[in-house]
Design a protein around this motif. Sequence first.
Motif, short mmCIF file in Angstrom:
data_model
loop_
_atom_site.label_atom_id
_atom_site.label_comp_id
_atom_site.label_asym_id
_atom_site.label_seq_id
_atom_site.Cartn_x
_atom_site.Cartn_y
_atom_site.Cartn_z
N ARG A 91 15.58 2.70 18.77
CA ARG A 91 16.83 2.90 19.50
C ARG A 91 16.48 3.37 20.91
NH1 ARG A 91 20.85 6.45 15.93
NH2 ARG A 91 19.21 7.99 16.32
N GLU A 92 16.93 2.61 21.90
CA GLU A 92 16.49 2.85 23.27
C GLU A 92 16.80 4.26 23.75
OE1 GLU A 92 16.96 3.51 27.41
OE2 GLU A 92 18.68 3.10 26.11
N GLN A 93 18.01 4.73 23.53
CA GLN A 93 18.38 6.04 24.04
C GLN A 93 17.57 7.16 23.38
OE1 GLN A 93 22.56 6.90 23.79
NE2 GLN A 93 22.41 8.78 24.98
N GLU A 94 17.42 7.09 22.08
CA GLU A 94 16.61 8.08 21.37
C GLU A 94 15.16 8.03 21.83
OE1 GLU A 94 14.92 9.02 16.85
OE2 GLU A 94 16.46 7.48 17.14
N ALA A 95 14.62 6.83 21.93
CA ALA A 95 13.22 6.68 22.32
C ALA A 95 12.97 7.17 23.74
CB ALA A 95 12.80 5.22 22.19
N SER A 96 13.85 6.82 24.66
CA SER A 96 13.67 7.25 26.05
C SER A 96 13.65 8.77 26.15
CB SER A 96 14.77 6.67 26.93
OG SER A 96 14.66 5.26 27.02
N GLY A 97 14.50 9.42 25.35
CA GLY A 97 14.50 10.88 25.35
C GLY A 97 13.19 11.46 24.85
N LYS A 98 12.64 10.87 23.81
CA LYS A 98 11.37 11.35 23.27
C LYS A 98 10.22 11.10 24.26
CE LYS A 98 12.54 10.75 18.38
NZ LYS A 98 12.32 9.94 17.16
N VAL A 99 10.25 9.94 24.89
CA VAL A 99 9.21 9.64 25.88
C VAL A 99 9.21 10.71 26.98
CG1 VAL A 99 8.50 8.01 27.68
CG2 VAL A 99 9.20 7.16 25.44
N ALA A 100 10.38 11.07 27.46
CA ALA A 100 10.48 12.08 28.51
C ALA A 100 10.05 13.45 27.99
CB ALA A 100 11.91 12.14 29.03
N GLN A 101 10.45 13.78 26.78
CA GLN A 101 10.15 15.10 26.21
C GLN A 101 8.67 15.28 25.92
OE1 GLN A 101 12.63 15.97 22.84
NE2 GLN A 101 11.62 17.91 22.37
N LEU A 102 7.98 14.18 25.63
CA LEU A 102 6.58 14.27 25.19
C LEU A 102 5.59 13.74 26.23
CD1 LEU A 102 7.15 13.15 21.49
CD2 LEU A 102 6.82 15.48 22.34
N ARG A 103 5.99 13.80 27.48
CA ARG A 103 5.10 13.32 28.55
C ARG A 103 3.78 14.08 28.60
NH1 ARG A 103 7.38 9.60 31.73
NH2 ARG A 103 9.66 9.54 31.94
N HIS A 104 3.76 15.28 28.07
CA HIS A 104 2.54 16.09 28.12
C HIS A 104 1.47 15.60 27.14
CE1 HIS A 104 5.10 17.72 24.94
NE2 HIS A 104 4.02 18.21 24.36
N LEU A 105 1.82 14.70 26.23
CA LEU A 105 0.83 14.18 25.28
C LEU A 105 0.07 13.02 25.92
CD1 LEU A 105 2.89 14.18 21.95
CD2 LEU A 105 1.43 15.99 22.89
N ALA A 106 -1.24 13.12 25.93
CA ALA A 106 -2.06 12.10 26.60
C ALA A 106 -2.28 10.88 25.70
CB ALA A 106 -3.42 12.70 26.99
N HIS A 107 -2.34 9.72 26.35
CA HIS A 107 -2.76 8.47 25.69
C HIS A 107 -1.84 8.04 24.54
CE1 HIS A 107 -6.33 8.76 28.11
NE2 HIS A 107 -6.66 9.91 27.56
N VAL A 108 -0.57 8.42 24.61
CA VAL A 108 0.39 7.96 23.61
C VAL A 108 0.85 6.55 23.95
CG1 VAL A 108 2.76 8.28 22.78
CG2 VAL A 108 1.21 10.24 22.93
N ARG A 109 1.00 5.72 22.92
CA ARG A 109 1.52 4.37 23.10
C ARG A 109 2.82 4.25 22.32
NH1 ARG A 109 -3.77 4.27 23.11
NH2 ARG A 109 -4.06 4.10 20.86
N TRP A 110 3.89 3.97 23.04
CA TRP A 110 5.21 3.84 22.45
C TRP A 110 5.49 2.38 22.15
CZ3 TRP A 110 7.46 8.22 21.04
CH2 TRP A 110 7.11 9.41 21.71
N GLU A 111 5.89 2.10 20.92
CA GLU A 111 6.16 0.73 20.49
C GLU A 111 7.65 0.60 20.14
OE1 GLU A 111 2.35 -1.03 19.85
OE2 GLU A 111 3.18 0.10 21.55
#
Length: 268
Positions: A91-111
């Motif tokens: 879900r785009e809205q949920e995912a975008s929020g998590k991406v922003a919230q977890l920017r401190h995690l290195a080398h994460v790949r969001w699918e």
Amino acid sequence: MTEIHDATTGSGPAAAARADAGDEARITGSPERIAQLAAALAALEARIDAACEAAGRERADVRLLPVTKFHPASDIEILYGLGLREFGESREQEASGKVAQLRHLAHVRWEFIGRLQRNKAKSVARWANTVYSVDSDRLAAALDAGAAAALEAGQRDTPLRVLLQVSLDADPARGGVEEAELLALAGRVAEGASLQLAGLMAIPPLDVEPDVAFARLARLHAALLTEHPQATELSAGMSNDLEAAIRHGSTCVRVGTALMGARPITSA
């Protein structure tokens, strides 16, 4: 709250989904949830190991993609501490929020693994490593444009990987391109200047034995590879049928419930 460190062990689990060399995770979470997810991950890895052995395949050839949709960002932090680096959202809205919230995690790949509306393509193209559910020329064009804009703006530095979702039951409500149109869509994606055709994905029909469905999917993937040999990814298999998918060549199993447990109950 308990602190955990990067717990990546062994050489078997797919390297792309595991911690990158030199990463160290110091993640906090409730002891109960850490223990729950660690135990579920160990059991899931054991299932994948056994399925690969039974199929005569190398364990490193099958990636585990945790499906974290509907679950909080804190669960992703715990999984990151356990060594995982790829996470599937739908879900785009949920995912975008998590991406922003977890920017401190290195080398994460969001699918992005769910059905995607064209008006969300620009947003998803900013952060997704791969979109698993492309099933039309119009969606491919929207993602190509979105990825081009993201590349130009410096929001990404590589083309957007795309998997084609093929329909195995001709049910439009479940998504997927029809078999007769698959190669034409593959050509459109391969021509996209900002897209990379990575492979094929499918969800088996509800009323068909998984082995039958995945055997058909394997044949479609073989046909795709004759024209697009770079499209080596075959994403199939979930909590209930990953063993059958691995028997038929899946390179990426998408697992939610068997790892994350039931969806959290949310208030209306």
